[in-house]
Design an enzyme around this catalytic site. Structure first.
Site: not given
Ligand code: NAD
Ligand code: WQD
Length: 341
Positions: A32, A34, A126, A151, A155, A218
């Site tokens: 990783d 980080l 995803s 993004y 995927k 919301v």
């Protein structure tokens, strides 16, 4: 003991998966850089399992750093690939960074695996690949819709790359299509570490309850759903982590039916945004300060998984309910407030 390379293993889902792998007696190497995590997570994992995973700090989108990982740990037999950038909004502003990082990591790791004859690969995919589904619950055979963000596109492209690499017999791959991971390990020693103001609902809820955020908004209550708010398939991160162990076992037990397979990893049940808030208020016993705002651009109305295939093929099923998700997320928030990373 078999050794698994977990890229992005210091991150949210990766760290929970490392714990489950160690619990099942796998030896783990974490690689990783980080960029979205903290090295203290390695200590926390060790506190939970009593076993220290090997850790190497490396930018896997850099070819030579990626090679160094495999040179340092020649015992690696399989890879679980979590390392990626994951902020949908940011990916629209910095598309090239997302393609370079998310696909660069994938290509570099696959190249190293090819050169060393390492065959087994599990990919973080995803539910975003489905877009706004026409039929619910969404099945693995449902159509992949055009991506609405770079993004999401990384995927989809990652799955295509794996499909063709598997077809060329260079790898056996499983893509796990996660729905909405939430919650934290019961120890509250590891969990999600959102960077700045959270984009995702659950960390925004817990930060609002903790007083870090004044109010939760919301995003829309005029959707065509029973209470007007969006519906998602929230899944406890520990259930999700366990699915990775099952996928890895599937390779070693020679159970895979094709060289590239993909599975929905959700609970099979949708909860609305208001239902998640209600569960939180009930389990924590506090009233959450929230208001109804306008819709967030790009949000889909509703999605939840058909889990028939993952149950039948993987023999995996999510076990934890919505209250366990909200309670563990809250315990983690309280831990973070006391012991910030
Ligand atoms: P995370 O950001 O907590 O973990 C990703 C890890 O990858 C981080 O530790 C980060 O430092 C590391 N990383 C990023 N770029 C790297 C690089 N070039 N080299 C080495 N390490 C790098 O994210 P997460 O929520 O744990 O997600 C893990 C994976 O699951 C990601 O691929 C993400 O796209 C996917 N996913 C996440 C969700 C979600 O809602 N969290 C849903 C579906 C899929
Ligand atoms: C859930 C619901 C919001 C915040 C994202 C990615 C997806 C996948 C999972 C990686 C939505 C509402 C949220 C807030 C709100 N990640 N909400 N107020 O958008 O389903 O999925 O994470 O692959 O690709 O897009 O998750 O948690 O952001 O939102 O009302 O402050 O909560 O509108 O309906 P989402 P989320």
């Amino acid at each position: 003991m078999r050794t698994i390379l977990v890229t992005g293993g210091a991150g949210y889902i990766g760290s929970h998966t490392v714990v489950e792998l160690q619990n099942q007696n796998y030896s783990v190497v974490i690689a990783d850089n980080l960029s979205n995590s903290n090295e203290k997570v390695i200590e926390a994992i060790c506190q939970i399992t009593g076993k220290k995973p090997d850790f190497i700090k490396a930018d896997l989108s850099d070819q030579s750093e990626c090679k160094k990982v495999f040179d340092t740990f020649p015992q690696i037999e399989a890879v679980i690939n979590f390392a990626a950038y994951k902020a949908v909004g940011e990916s629209c502003e910095k598309p090239l960074d997302y393609y370079k990082n998310n696909l660069g990591i994938l290509l570099n790791v696959l190249q190293q695996m090819k050169e060393r004859g390492i065959k087994y690969f599990v990919q973080s995919s995803s539910c975003t690949v489905y877009g706004e589904p026409e039929v619910l619950p969404v099945r693995e055979s449902s159509p992949i819709q055009q991506a609405t963000s770079p993004y999401g596109n990384t995927k989809q492209m990652a799955e295509d790359i794996l499909r063709f690499t598997a077809m060329a017999k260079q790898v056996k791959a499983i893509a796990l299509r996660y729905f909405n991971p939430v919650g934290a390990h019961e120890s509250a020693l590891i969990g999600e570490l959102p960077n700045g103001v959270p984009n995702n609902l659950m960390p925004f809820i817990t930060q609002t309850a903790a007083g870090i955020r004044k109010q939760l908004t919301v995003f829309g209550n005029d959707y065509p759903t029973p209470d007007g708010t969006c519906i998602r398939d929230f899944i406890h991160v520990v259930d999700l982590a366990k699915a990775h162990v099952v996928a890895i076992n599937r390779f070693f037990e020679n159970k895979n039916k094709a060289d590239f397979e993909y599975f929905n990893i959700g609970t099979g049940r949708g909860y609305s945004v208001l239902e998640l808030i209600n569960s939180f208020e009930k389990t924590i016993g506090v009233k959450l300060n929230y208001t109804i705002g306008s819709r967030r651009q790009g949000d889909i109305t509703q999605i939840w998984a058909d889990t028939t295939v993952s149950e039948q093929e993987l023999g995996w099923k999510a076990e934890m309910d919505i209250d366990q998700m909200t309670l563990s997320a809250w315990k983690w928030q309280q831990h973070l407030d006391k012991t910030p990373f």
